[in-house]
Design a protein around this motif. Structure first.
Motif, PDB file in Angstrom:
ATOM      1  N   LEU A  88       0.760  -1.291   0.115  1.00  0.00           N
ATOM      2  CA  LEU A  88      -0.030  -0.074  -0.082  1.00  0.00           C
ATOM      3  C   LEU A  88       0.892   1.377  -0.166  1.00  0.00           C
ATOM      4  O   LEU A  88       0.340   2.350  -0.639  1.00  0.00           O
ATOM      5  N   THR A  89       2.272   1.221   0.680  1.00  0.00           N
ATOM      6  CA  THR A  89       2.923   2.236   0.626  1.00  0.00           C
ATOM      7  C   THR A  89       3.197   2.456  -0.976  1.00  0.00           C
ATOM      8  O   THR A  89       3.388   3.811  -1.672  1.00  0.00           O
ATOM      9  N   ASP A  90       3.598   1.696  -1.686  1.00  0.00           N
ATOM     10  CA  ASP A  90       3.942   1.793  -3.409  1.00  0.00           C
ATOM     11  C   ASP A  90       2.574   2.448  -3.955  1.00  0.00           C
ATOM     12  O   ASP A  90       2.697   3.408  -4.792  1.00  0.00           O
ATOM     13  N   ALA A  91       1.348   2.010  -3.581  1.00  0.00           N
ATOM     14  CA  ALA A  91      -0.018   2.580  -4.163  1.00  0.00           C
ATOM     15  C   ALA A  91      -0.033   3.998  -3.574  1.00  0.00           C
ATOM     16  O   ALA A  91      -0.459   4.687  -4.642  1.00  0.00           O
ATOM     17  N   THR A  92       0.317   4.260  -2.403  1.00  0.00           N
ATOM     18  CA  THR A  92       0.372   5.700  -2.037  1.00  0.00           C
ATOM     19  C   THR A  92       0.973   6.414  -2.531  1.00  0.00           C
ATOM     20  O   THR A  92       0.637   7.695  -3.064  1.00  0.00           O
ATOM     21  N   HIS A  93       2.255   6.056  -2.799  1.00  0.00           N
ATOM     22  CA  HIS A  93       3.352   7.256  -3.396  1.00  0.00           C
ATOM     23  C   HIS A  93       2.879   7.283  -5.126  1.00  0.00           C
ATOM     24  O   HIS A  93       3.091   8.494  -5.446  1.00  0.00           O
ATOM     25  N   GLN A  94       2.523   6.450  -5.627  1.00  0.00           N
ATOM     26  CA  GLN A  94       1.849   6.390  -7.052  1.00  0.00           C
ATOM     27  C   GLN A  94       0.698   7.413  -7.324  1.00  0.00           C
ATOM     28  O   GLN A  94       0.867   8.364  -7.932  1.00  0.00           O
ATOM     29  N   VAL A  95      -0.068   7.247  -6.271  1.00  0.00           N
ATOM     30  CA  VAL A  95      -1.307   8.143  -6.480  1.00  0.00           C
ATOM     31  C   VAL A  95      -0.909   9.533  -5.953  1.00  0.00           C
ATOM     32  O   VAL A  95      -1.452  10.512  -6.556  1.00  0.00           O
ATOM     33  N   HIS A  96      -0.031   9.800  -4.926  1.00  0.00           N
ATOM     34  CA  HIS A  96       0.401  11.157  -4.812  1.00  0.00           C
ATOM     35  C   HIS A  96       1.341  11.563  -5.766  1.00  0.00           C
ATOM     36  O   HIS A  96       1.109  12.979  -6.100  1.00  0.00           O
ATOM     37  N   ASP A  97       1.978  10.716  -6.379  1.00  0.00           N
ATOM     38  CA  ASP A  97       2.839  11.412  -7.576  1.00  0.00           C
ATOM     39  C   ASP A  97       1.887  11.855  -8.857  1.00  0.00           C
ATOM     40  O   ASP A  97       1.982  12.855  -9.409  1.00  0.00           O
ATOM     41  N   LEU A  98       0.651  11.097  -8.910  1.00  0.00           N
ATOM     42  CA  LEU A  98      -0.185  11.478 -10.125  1.00  0.00           C
ATOM     43  C   LEU A  98      -0.996  12.833  -9.600  1.00  0.00           C
ATOM     44  O   LEU A  98      -1.402  13.468 -10.591  1.00  0.00           O
TER      45      LEU A  98
END
Length: 282
Positions: A88-98
C-alpha cells in the motif's frame, strides 16, 4: 451557451454502464471514440497515460488498493503488516505522484468511489458534521457480493467517511477473511466501527449510522449500480425526519462533479489526494 463536452471512455472504462450514464447527461457530455476533451479511465496506469495529453478533466472510475490481483493472496496477506505496508505504500506514492502531476497540469481528477459521491451525502454533509460533536459512536457496515478484496471494500468505507464526516484516523484492522472484515478507527473524538460481510445473496449495500444521546442518523445506501435513492433519516428529541429523496446514484453524481470541476473550477468531492490519504491510512 456552452455545449456538451466531448468525452472519451478509455480502455476498461469503455463499458455499457458508463455509456448509459452519459446518455442521461446529454447537455453536459457527448461521447467521442477518441480525443475527447475529458476522459474516463479505470486504473492508475491509464490515468498516468491520460495526463500526458493534458485533457480538461479526468474521471477515475474504479477505486482500488492496487494490491495483488489474486483475491486469495490478498486475503492471506491483508493482516500481514510487512506485506501490507510495502504494497500500500507503493500505491500511496503512485497516487501522490499522479496528484502532483495533475495539479501541475491544471487537470482536475474526480475519483468515483462507490458510496462517497452519493448525492444524499453531499446534501446532508453539513448537518452531519455539525452533529458529529454530539456523537458517541459511528458505525459503517456493508454487504457486498464476492469478487472484491477486503482492502478495496475498506478503502470505499474510508472514502465515504471522509466525504460524509471527515477523514478517519487510527485505523486498526481486527479481522479479514473470505467472509468479510471488521476494523476500528476514530473520527476526532468519536470511535468508528467498520464492518463488511461478503455474501452471494442479494446486492451490494451499505449503512452509515451516527449514534449519540441527543441525535442519531441512519443513511442507507442501495446497490450503487442502480438508481435507487439512498434513505437518510435524522432523529432527535422532536422525532424522526427523512431528508428529501434524491434519485441519482454515485456514478452519475461523479460525472456531474467532473463537469462542475471543468466548467466552474469546483473542487472534486473526492480527489486523488483524498485517495492517497486513505491509502496511507490503510
Amino acid at each position: 451557451m456552452t455545449g456538451p463536452i466531448p468525452v472519451t471512455l478509455v480502455q476498461d472504462a469503455d463499458r455499457p454502464a458508463l455509456h448509459a450514464t452519459l446518455a442521461s447527461l446529454p447537455k453536459d457530455f457527448r461521447p467521442f471514440a477518441t480525443g475527447g476533451a475529458v476522459v474516463a479511465v479505470a486504473d492508475l496506469d491509464a490515468l498516468a497515460a491520460a495526463l500526458t495529453d493534458r485533457p480538461r478533466g479526468i474521471l477515475l472510475t474504479d477505486v482500488t488498493t492496487g494490491a495483488l490481483t489474486d483475491d486469495t493472496d490478498r486475503l492471506s496477506h491483508l493482516t500481514d503488516a510487512a506485506y501490507g505496508a510495502h504494497d500500500l505504500t507503493d500505491a500511496t506514492h503512485q497516487v501522490h505522484d499522479l496528484a502532483d502531476r495533475a495539479a501541475a497540469a491544471g487537470v482536475p481528477v474526480v475519483v468515483a468511489a462507490t458510496w462517497a459521491l452519493n448525492p444524499a451525502i453531499t446534501a446532508a454533509a453539513d448537518t452531519l458534521r455539525q452533529d458529529l460533536a454530539q456523537a458517541a459512536l459511528i458505525e459503517l457496515t456493508a454487504t457486498v457480493p464476492p469478487g472484491r478484496p477486503p482492502a478495496d471494500i475498506l478503502l470505499d468505507q474510508l472514502a465515504l467517511l471522509r466525504t460524509a464526516l471527515g477523514p478517519a484516523t487510527d485505523v486498526e484492522l481486527l479481522q479479514a477473511d473470505d467472509h468479510g472484515h471488521t476494523a476500528h478507527a476514530r473520527l476526532g473524538h468519536v470511535p468508528v466501527h467498520l464492518a463488511a460481510a461478503i455474501s452471494p445473496r442479494g446486492t451490494a449495500r451499505a449503512r452509515l449510522s451516527l449514534l449519540g444521546p441527543a441525535v442519531q442518523w441512519r443513511v442507507s445506501f442501495p446497490d450503487p449500480a442502480t438508481a435507487r435513492p439512498a434513505d437518510v433519516v435524522r432523529a432527535d428529541a422532536h422525532g424522526e425526519r427523512r431528508l428529501p429523496t434524491l434519485y441519482e446514484n454515485a456514478v452519475r453524481a461523479s460525472w456531474r462533479a467532473l463537469h462542475a470541476a471543468v466548467t466552474d473550477g469546483a473542487a472534486p468531492p473526492y480527489c486523488l489526494r483524498d485517495l492517497a490519504d486513505d491509502l496511507h491510512l490503510l
